[in-house]
Design a protein around this motif. Structure first.
Motif, short mmCIF file in Angstrom:
data_model
loop_
_atom_site.label_atom_id
_atom_site.label_comp_id
_atom_site.label_asym_id
_atom_site.label_seq_id
_atom_site.Cartn_x
_atom_site.Cartn_y
_atom_site.Cartn_z
N MET A 1 83.10 91.48 36.49
CA MET A 1 82.61 90.47 35.55
C MET A 1 81.36 89.80 36.13
SD MET A 1 84.76 90.67 33.09
CE MET A 1 84.46 89.16 32.16
N PRO A 2 80.52 89.20 35.26
CA PRO A 2 79.36 88.46 35.76
C PRO A 2 79.76 87.42 36.79
CG PRO A 2 79.20 88.73 33.39
CD PRO A 2 80.56 89.24 33.77
N ASP A 3 78.97 87.31 37.84
CA ASP A 3 79.28 86.40 38.95
C ASP A 3 77.96 85.96 39.57
OD1 ASP A 3 79.82 85.40 41.60
OD2 ASP A 3 81.80 86.32 41.51
N GLU A 4 77.59 84.70 39.36
CA GLU A 4 76.29 84.22 39.81
C GLU A 4 76.17 84.26 41.33
OE1 GLU A 4 72.53 82.88 40.25
OE2 GLU A 4 73.50 83.64 38.44
N GLU A 5 77.25 83.99 42.05
CA GLU A 5 77.18 84.00 43.51
C GLU A 5 76.81 85.39 44.02
OE1 GLU A 5 80.07 83.40 47.42
OE2 GLU A 5 80.69 82.55 45.49
N VAL A 6 77.46 86.43 43.48
CA VAL A 6 77.16 87.80 43.88
C VAL A 6 75.76 88.19 43.43
CG1 VAL A 6 77.85 90.22 43.69
CG2 VAL A 6 79.60 88.42 43.85
N ALA A 7 75.39 87.80 42.20
CA ALA A 7 74.05 88.12 41.69
C ALA A 7 72.97 87.51 42.57
CB ALA A 7 73.91 87.62 40.25
N ALA A 8 73.17 86.26 43.01
CA ALA A 8 72.19 85.60 43.89
C ALA A 8 72.11 86.30 45.24
CB ALA A 8 72.56 84.13 44.06
N GLU A 9 73.27 86.77 45.74
CA GLU A 9 73.27 87.48 47.01
C GLU A 9 72.47 88.78 46.90
OE1 GLU A 9 76.63 88.93 50.26
OE2 GLU A 9 77.17 87.49 48.69
N ALA B 1 64.73 97.32 46.45
CA ALA B 1 64.64 96.00 45.83
C ALA B 1 64.88 96.10 44.33
CB ALA B 1 63.27 95.40 46.10
N ALA B 2 64.30 97.12 43.70
CA ALA B 2 64.48 97.30 42.26
C ALA B 2 65.95 97.54 41.91
CB ALA B 2 63.63 98.46 41.77
N ASP B 3 66.64 98.34 42.72
CA ASP B 3 68.05 98.61 42.45
C ASP B 3 68.91 97.38 42.65
OD1 ASP B 3 67.59 101.24 41.74
OD2 ASP B 3 67.82 101.99 43.79
N PHE B 4 68.65 96.62 43.71
CA PHE B 4 69.38 95.38 43.93
C PHE B 4 69.18 94.42 42.75
CE2 PHE B 4 69.26 96.21 48.68
CZ PHE B 4 70.63 96.32 48.81
N LEU B 5 67.93 94.29 42.30
CA LEU B 5 67.64 93.38 41.21
C LEU B 5 68.27 93.85 39.90
CD1 LEU B 5 63.92 92.51 42.00
CD2 LEU B 5 65.81 90.88 41.89
N ALA C 1 69.07 83.20 30.29
CA ALA C 1 67.67 83.04 30.70
C ALA C 1 67.46 83.55 32.12
CB ALA C 1 67.26 81.57 30.61
N ARG C 2 68.39 83.25 33.00
CA ARG C 2 68.29 83.74 34.39
C ARG C 2 68.38 85.25 34.42
NH1 ARG C 2 66.02 83.91 38.10
NH2 ARG C 2 66.54 83.59 40.29
N ARG C 3 69.23 85.81 33.55
CA ARG C 3 69.37 87.26 33.49
C ARG C 3 68.05 87.91 33.06
NH1 ARG C 3 73.81 87.45 30.87
NH2 ARG C 3 72.98 87.68 28.75
N ALA C 4 67.37 87.29 32.09
CA ALA C 4 66.09 87.83 31.63
C ALA C 4 65.04 87.77 32.74
CB ALA C 4 65.61 87.06 30.41
N GLU C 5 65.03 86.66 33.52
CA GLU C 5 64.08 86.54 34.63
C GLU C 5 64.32 87.64 35.67
OE1 GLU C 5 61.53 84.63 35.02
OE2 GLU C 5 61.80 83.37 33.25
N ARG C 6 65.59 87.87 35.99
CA ARG C 6 65.89 88.90 36.99
C ARG C 6 65.58 90.30 36.45
NH1 ARG C 6 71.32 85.76 39.05
NH2 ARG C 6 70.33 84.67 40.80
N SER D 1 71.80 92.94 40.13
CA SER D 1 71.87 91.48 40.04
C SER D 1 71.77 91.02 38.59
CB SER D 1 70.75 90.85 40.88
OG SER D 1 70.72 89.45 40.73
N THR D 2 70.89 91.69 37.84
CA THR D 2 70.74 91.36 36.42
C THR D 2 72.05 91.57 35.68
OG1 THR D 2 68.40 92.01 36.50
CG2 THR D 2 69.46 91.96 34.33
N GLU D 3 72.71 92.69 35.95
CA GLU D 3 73.97 93.00 35.26
C GLU D 3 75.04 91.96 35.53
OE1 GLU D 3 74.84 96.81 36.85
OE2 GLU D 3 73.24 97.85 35.75
#
Length: 910
Positions: A360-368, A385-389, A400-405, A392-394
């Motif tokens: 499931m979406p998880d901001e802590e993991v996405a930020a990591e 970097a592209a793969d990590f990002l 809005a944060r998802r769109a930025e990532r 992270s987006t997923e």
């Protein structure tokens, strides 16, 4: 018969090839080979058998692991780990590049080709005592940047006593195309039957056996593994093979299915842990509550071995263990591995495991993951970097944060060259909440991708639109985007150029003297298209003056690329007839590209310098620059930039070589909307045919470029247009050329411009003083070809005036200079004119210097000029050992024994 013996049944020819590489390495020759074949055909077995025959070699090895493909430099670090105690032997820039790439030191993101040079020299240094054997299995699963670096190293190996072997699976993408290959096929029928009989549990109908042999195509792993997974009934029925790699993996799945659940979970944990680290595995097993029994069961299965490093029987066992597991088990295993992975020493692997453990979406993991992307980018791992990002987006919950990532991921994908993937991610950005700045940045990135794809016209339009949208919100980014749009418009120069450039120019902010040189220069270019040359010239000249005074570091390459390289610095310098500044900026771009290891940009710099050197008449230097560009293209795997070579052949008058090159370039670049490069090839066509005396063709080609008003090319083509027009009786065109040039020399009165203006005036008015002024002005420059051409035209005019004695002086000087420089077609024109004056002239034949290759001549020239072997190696992106090897061959050909004798054996530098 042992397992290894069975696996190597029928491999005598392949082993002979590999043994030949080992033997050559003992005599100082490097060897590279890519073993290609389907899964299970025996590539790994061949590599292992070679290890047993190479005890006298230092062995370094790496294995590509599918789950590790997102981690930048992971494969390269595996390979180099035994050699890192030698890193202090490398030159400082290479030490820093390799240390940063491997996370051993902080620093700016290193160029992967500078990392490649460091690895090349690391291997060369290690091979100084004993030959080095490098084995890379499953190379199709290397992380991309490691694969690119190793491909670069493979293309530069020569005399290092290094054997570099790759094994890759058919049907998988990889970075090794163009390297020597050896296809590994299945066993012949007799050997296949013998191998199959050795593993069958009992007698089988010969017809079934023959069918198995036929359908496996002699694949050794299939012959050994499939019968073990089939029941007696399936063997009796001749169970169909289906897709071979799928059936082999299915056979491993069957063997895994009969194991106890805890044993399967342990094997899944090993499959998810890419390092093969026993300590991590047992710590994760403890987290999962697995005791000793699962390990015993795993060993008994024969599918895995435990030691200091965990190894599966075959990569398909790893994939079978991972793919057959439930999503819940996979998440549990990744969660355990994340818990036992040190966040200080391996933060990126820990982040990746946490991401795989999260459904499931998880901001802590996405930020990591976002932090991992920043670290990957800082050490040059744009792909990682592209793969990590992207992941992270997923996992980002807030829209809005998802769109930025997603936008950041798309930018990283574009930077890594994955243009289609970047466009796909941009489609997802549009699904986020509306934001004017982000929407403009999406359009800007689409424009940048269009430019990368060669669609310069579309790029210019999209970038202009993005700049306008950014203007009210972020003037700084808007200004940069305006500059990008202008650059794209310049590269789209062609039949539609005036409209595109005027459109771009009208949108750009007006020039301000306090602006940075890069801004001022492109804004002055905009002024050139909106208000004309006379108005823009002072601003262009001032911007070039400021640019020459600025010290630029290697980390400024991206923002200064258009200025410092042949793309726009030369464009503007030549536009204002400033040859010295054009050459200075080209040399600066070359230095920056060499120091940063930016080999693609180095190709541009070398081509631009080659074009300038053509005008100085030093065609041997041009040939060396063209050869280095060719070598770099081979080393990097990027397409060769052929503009310098094209102009060289045109000036030489080599119609057989130049004409197809010119035609192909015009067709290709026109198709890709790169009108500027098509115009350059058309200019070269005018040069070629003026030399050959086909003035109608030269006039039409030159006029095509002249009428397009391709910025920076006017100074190059105007002399061709006027000369050809005068010879075809087109007086009106000569008048037009003179008026055009007089306006420019009034605004920028350089010796170059004044010399060409005087020549055109002489062609139009038959003014002898104008011919003399042309020679005098040009004689104060380094443009030797232009001096000789003015002398040729003066001599031709004197002969037509009946002044044979005076004509001979000019024609003889022109002929001698043109012949000595290698401008054969123009020299032939002078020879015919001399014959018409009654003078006997022997046609000179081209001379070669003891059959030195272009690379040998280049290395010898650098050694003659005082450079050491390491300095030459760093400049040419080869190893010092290879430099020494080339010099030994050069000494032999020249009949000398030392570097000191090179000065007498080679011509002095121009």
């Amino acid at each position: 018969m042992g397992m290894a013996d069975r696996e190597l049944l029928g491999r005598s020819q392949e082993n002979a090839v590999l043994d030949g590489l080992l033997k050559a390495a003992r005599t100082g020759q490097s060897g590279v080979l890519v073993l290609c074949g389907e899964a299970g055909v025996g590539k790994s077995a061949l590599l292992e058998s070679l290890v047993g025959r190479s005890q006298a070699y230092q062995l370094v090895r790496a294995v590509g692991i599918e789950s590790e493909m997102e981690l930048a430099y992971a494969g390269l670090q595996q390979l180099c780990k035994p050699l890192l105690d030698r890193i202090d032997h490398l030159p400082r820039p290479q030490q820093e590049a390799l240390g940063t790439a491997f996370g051993l030191a902080d620093g700016a993101a290193p160029d992967r080709f500078l990392v490649g040079l460091a690895v090349l020299n690391l291997l060369s240094d290690a091979a100084g005592k004993v030959p080095v054997l490098c084995l890379i299995d499953d190379a199709q699963w290397l992380d991309r940047v490691s694969a690119q670096v190793l491909a670069f190293v493979a293309r530069r190996l020569a005399a290092e006593s290094v054997v570099l072997l790759f094994a890759v699976r058919h049907g998988e993408e990889h970075e090794l195309s163009g390297l020597p290959e050896l296809e590994i096929r299945g066993l012949n029928d007799a050997d296949a039957r013998a191998l199959l009989d050795s593993v069958l549990p009992g007698p089988v109908d010969p017809r079934i056996r023959d069918r198995i042999v036929a359908e496996t195509h002699g694949n050794p792993l299939a012959l050994m593994e499939l019968p073990r997974a089939w029941s007696v009934t399936e063997l009796a029925d001749g169970n169909p093979i289906g897709t071979l790699s799928g059936r082999i993996e299915e056979s491993f799945v069957r063997r895994l299915e009969v194991l106890p659940p805890d044993t399967r979970l342990l094997l899944l944990t090993a499959a998810a842990e890419p390092l093969g680290d026993a300590t991590l595995l047992w710590q994760a097993a403890e987290q999962l509550g697995l005791g000793a029994d699962p390990a015993a069961g795993a060993i008994e299965s024969g599918l895995i071995t435990f030691g200091q490093r965990i190894q599966f029987r075959h990569p398909l066992v790893r994939s079978a263990a991972y793919r057959m597991a439930s999503a819940r088990d996979r998440q549990a295993v990744h969660h355990a591995l994340a818990d036992v992975t040190d966040p200080e020493t391996s933060p990126d692997r820990r982040a990746w495991h946490r991401a795989q453990a999260t459904a499931m979406p998880d901001e802590e993991v996405a930020a990591e993951l976002e932090s991992s992307a920043r670290r990957a980018q800082s050490c040059g791992g744009l792909i990682a970097a592209a793969d990590f990002l992207e992941r992270s987006t997923e996992l980002t919950p807030e829209p809005a944060r998802r769109a930025e990532r997603a936008l950041a991921a798309a930018a990283a994908k574009r930077g890594s060259g994955a243009l289609d993937a970047a466009l796909h991610l941009l489609s997802g950005v549009a699904a986020g909440p509306r934001d004017p700045v982000r929407d403009a940045e999406v359009e800007r990135l689409r424009g940048q991708i269009a430019f990368d794809q060669g669609h310069a016209r579309d790029a210019a339009r999209q970038l202009l639109s993005a700049a306008r949208r950014l203007d009210p919100h972020d003037p700084v980014r808007a200004r940069i985007t305006y500059l990008e749009a202008m650059s794209a418009a310049i590269w789209a120069s062609g039949p539609e150029a005036p409209g595109i450039l005027a459109f771009a120019a009208a949108a750009a902010p007006p020039p301000v003297e306090s602006d940075p040189p890069a801004d001022l220069l492109l804004q002055s270019l905009a002024l050139r298209f909106t208000q004309g040359y006379t108005t823009a010239a002072p601003h262009l000249t001032k911007a070039l003056e400021l640019a020459s005074q600025v010290e630029i570091g290697t980390d400024d390459v991206a923002s200064w690329l258009w200025l410092a390289g042949n793309r726009a610095a030369g464009i503007v310098a030549i536009e204002v007839w400033d040859f010295d500044t054009a050459e200075e900026l080209a040399l600066r771009q070359e230095r920056m590209a060499r120091e940063s290891g930016a080999l693609v940009q180095l190709q541009f710099a070398l081509n631009f310098r080659a074009n300038l050197q053509c005008l100085t008449g030093d065609l041997s230097a041009v040939a060396a620059l063209v050869e280095e560009g060719r070598q770099l293209a081979a080393a990097t795997g990027y397409p060769e930039l052929r503009y310098g070579g094209l102009l060289l052949e045109a000036f030489r008058g080599n119609e057989t070589t130049a004409t197809p090159l010119i035609g192909e370039t015009i067709r290709t670049e026109t198709a890709h909307s790169q009108g500027r490069m098509a115009a350059f090839a058309t200019y070269a066509n005018a040069v070629l045919h003026n030399g050959l005396g086909r003035y109608d063709v030269a006039r039409d080609a030159g006029l095509q470029v002249f009428e397009q008003d391709v910025v920076g090319y006017g100074a190059l083509v105007i002399g061709e247009v006027a000369e050809a027009a005068s010879r075809t009786g087109d007086t009106k065109l000569v008048e037009t050329a003179l008026a055009w040039l007089a306006e420019r020399t009034a605004a920028t009165p350089t010796e170059w411009g004044l010399g060409i203006e005087a020549r055109i005036r002489a062609l139009l008015t038959a003014d002898e003083d104008a011919y003399r002024r042309s020679i005098e002005h040009l004689g104060r420059t380094r443009l030797a070809i232009e001096v000789a051409r003015s002398q040729l035209l003066y001599g031709e005019w004197l002969r037509r005036e009946g002044r044979r004695v005076d004509a001979r002086d000019q024609l003889r000087t022109a002929h001698d200079q043109l012949s000595q420089m290698g401008f054969e077609a123009f020299a032939e024109r002078a020879r015919h004119e001399l014959l018409a004056t009654g003078e006997t002239v022997r046609k000179r034949s081209p001379e070669t210097l003891n059959d030195l290759t272009a690379q040998e001549a280049q290395i010898a020239g650098l050694a003659r000029d005082g450079m050491t072997n390491p300095e030459i190696a760093a400049q040419l992106f080869i190893s010092p050992r290879t430099v020494e090897w080339h010099l030994r061959k050069t000494f032999s050909k020249l009949g000398i024994t030392s570097r000191r004798q090179l000065r007498g054996a080679l011509a002095s530098p121009a």
